[in-house]
Design an enzyme around this catalytic site. Structure first.
Site, PDB file in Angstrom:
ATOM      1  N   HIS A   1       0.819  -1.220   0.000  1.00 35.97           N
ATOM      2  CA  HIS A   1       0.000   0.000   0.000  1.00 35.97           C
ATOM      3  C   HIS A   1       0.849   1.265   0.000  1.00 35.97           C
ATOM      4  O   HIS A   1       0.362   2.348  -0.355  1.00 35.97           O
ATOM      5  CB  HIS A   1      -0.926   0.008   1.220  1.00 35.97           C
ATOM      6  CG  HIS A   1      -2.281   0.576   0.938  1.00 35.97           C
ATOM      7  ND1 HIS A   1      -2.476   1.717   0.184  1.00 35.97           N
ATOM      8  CD2 HIS A   1      -3.527   0.169   1.303  1.00 35.97           C
ATOM      9  CE1 HIS A   1      -3.759   1.993   0.114  1.00 35.97           C
ATOM     10  NE2 HIS A   1      -4.425   1.061   0.772  1.00 35.97           N
ATOM     11  N   ALA A   2       2.113   1.165   0.371  1.00 34.99           N
ATOM     12  CA  ALA A   2       2.970   2.353   0.356  1.00 34.99           C
ATOM     13  C   ALA A   2       3.175   2.877  -1.061  1.00 34.99           C
ATOM     14  O   ALA A   2       3.477   4.056  -1.259  1.00 34.99           O
ATOM     15  CB  ALA A   2       4.328   2.027   0.988  1.00 34.99           C
TER      16      ALA A   2
END
Length: 505
Positions: free
Chosen positions: A153-154
């Site tokens: 998700h980064a």
């Protein structure tokens, strides 16, 4: 056994950037051990998938984006350690995983469910960019083969990743054209409520957010996860329903598709919890019709909100050049309460959620929640030069992750609704049957995603099986709720012209 396949092991170099880049404040939060979130997207295809074709397509599209051609590196300097995105040469074959399958397996659908659950327990290899594609050439009940995209998700939020993913697809009817995704019209909250109303709503909402961080907790229902639920393996299931049925209800009640989906969610959760509260009762017709719910249930969802000024798909080149809509994690969320109850009129659930969401539209809660963490990290992490910058960044990141973790821990579920293409698309020449995205790594036992595609809506659930051992029962309740709403509309003879007579107060 898992094998990686490709064509000759040729390497595709990242060409879009040559310099290192620090992680954004949100990306640092997503890398915190207490908030290590990943995105999972199932892509059901109507034909078997040729891994060589996918690899060749990825070399010419996806890895041209800097985030997909950079790895996370811990850099040591005089101030300590820093996490940075560092460009690297990408061997696409290392990111495309094709397992050896028993084509005579008894239950392909169960195998896919088990396989995806298993790969979410495997940490990503930090020595290469944080994404991978799994190709499962196994026929299931609704697809001939599947591609499973796993991304940290980064790298970005669901909207930016969906835009980039769809930028790698083309219309099946016109292989040279990008998919068409309908945009959304945003209302001016200030004009609708007045400045004072907007300020008042925002202050009230932010006070509730602060209370949630400190002490305000949802009722401990059968679907609420216990501490540590973010570390538990999740199961990902989906079901496809008719988008036309949703639009029929929407037009008849003069609402939006999102209003209907929230109403279906509230109704489905009410049915499911009523059954769970009666699971120790004798299973008879009287039990099914009995109200077993607690008198007062506080159940809230964190509803993800895209805070970009516009929506839609931009060309891949625009996404790489940081288009005006912005790459990365640009989402906020609101705390949306659901009224858990059993109503004789199924359309009452839509009226209930519409009142709630209309009130939330006239508030800056989502924007403030997003900005609070970002500005704090930027101001403290970048401006306090008299302290060691990395120590400050670490402290702020941990504090932001703790706050986000606390908010989610004290609520019950996550909800999102993503608009997809209106026509059939192909993923590197493979016609797609459905698209089912989800997320894991956050402290919820239940995550619900709604994803539209052509004339269908896919309901995607990510659940902790120890908390929700019968997730297909919840899907049944959601589908039954939509059917009940459609039947109510048809029986009353409501239509778009008569909708103005059906007041939603």
């Amino acid at each position: 056994m898992r094998v990686e396949v490709g064509r000759g092991g040729a390497k595709a170099a990242a060409t879009t950037t040559t310099c290192e880049e620090p992680l954004s404040p949100t990306a640092r939060v997503f890398h915190d051990p207490s908030f290590n979130c990943h995105i999972i997207a199932k892509m059901g295809c109507k034909t078997s998938i040729d891994p060589a074709v996918v690899i060749d397509g990825l070399k010419h599209t996806l890895i041209k984006h800097p985030r997909f051609s950079s790895k996370l590196v811990v850099v040591n300097d005089h101030n300590g350690q820093k996490k940075r995105w560092v460009p690297t040469t990408v061997n696409v074959e290392d990111h495309v995983i094709v397992p050896e399958l028993d084509l005579k397996m008894n239950s392909p659908d169960q195998f896919v469910e088990d396989y995806i659950s298993h790969i979410t327990t495997i940490p990503m290899d930090l020595s290469k960019p944080l994404w991978e594609v799994h190709i499962l050439n196994v026929k299931t009940s609704d697809a001939e083969a599947l591609g499973v995209l796993k991304i940290h998700h980064a790298i970005g939020d669901g909207v930016s990743l969906m835009s980039l993913l769809l930028a790698c697809t083309r219309k099946t009817s016109d292989p040279e054209s990008l998919p068409t995704v309908p945009g959304s019209k945003r209302k001016d909250s200030v004009a609708s409520t007045g400045f004072c109303g907007l300020v008042f709503n925002t202050l009230v909402d932010m006070m509730l957010v602060v209370a949630t961080i400190l002490f305000f907790r949802d009722t401990n229902t059968p679907i609420k996860g216990a501490p540590g639920v973010e570390l538990k393996p999740k199961r990902f299931i989906h079901r496809t329903v008719s988008l036309d049925d949703i639009k029929l209800v929407k037009n008849a009640t003069n609402t939006t598709i999102n209003d209907v989906l929230l109403g279906v969610t509230e109704a489905g959760l009410s049915l499911y919890l009523n059954r769970r509260y009666s699971e120790n009762e004798k299973d008879d017709e009287g039990t099914k019709n009995r109200i077993n719910l607690l008198e007062s249930i506080c159940l809230r969802s964190t509803l993800l909100v895209n805070i970009r000024p516009g929506t839609g798909i931009q060309a891949l080149a625009d996404m790489m050049e940081e288009s005006k809509y912005g790459w990365g994690n640009r989402i906020g969320y609101i705390l949306l309460p659901f009224n858990i109850a059993l109503h004789d009129d199924p359309l009452e659930y839509i009226r209930s959620t519409k009142r709630t969401i209309d009130r939330k539209k006239f508030s800056l809660e989502a924007i403030f929640i997003h900005l609070a963490g970002t500005l704090t990290a930027k101001l403290l992490g970048a401006k306090l030069h008299f302290l060691k910058m990395n120590e400050v960044c670490t402290f702020v990141t941990q504090a932001a992750a703790t706050i986000a973790h606390k908010i989610l821990s004290n609520t019950t579920l996550s909800f999102s609704n993503v608009v997809g293409p209106v026509e059939e698309i192909s993923f590197y020449g493979h016609p797609m049957a459905y698209l089912a995205p989800s997320v894991y790594g956050h402290p919820h036992a239940l995550t619900m995603h709604f994803q539209s595609y052509t004339d269908k809506m896919t309901i995607v659930l990510a659940v902790d099986p120890e908390v929700i051992p019968d997730p297909y029962g919840l899907l049944d309740d959601l589908e039954e709720s939509l059917a009940a709403m459609k039947d109510a509309v048809v029986q009353r003879g409501l239509n778009e012209k008569e909708a103005v007579k059906e007041k939603i107060s």
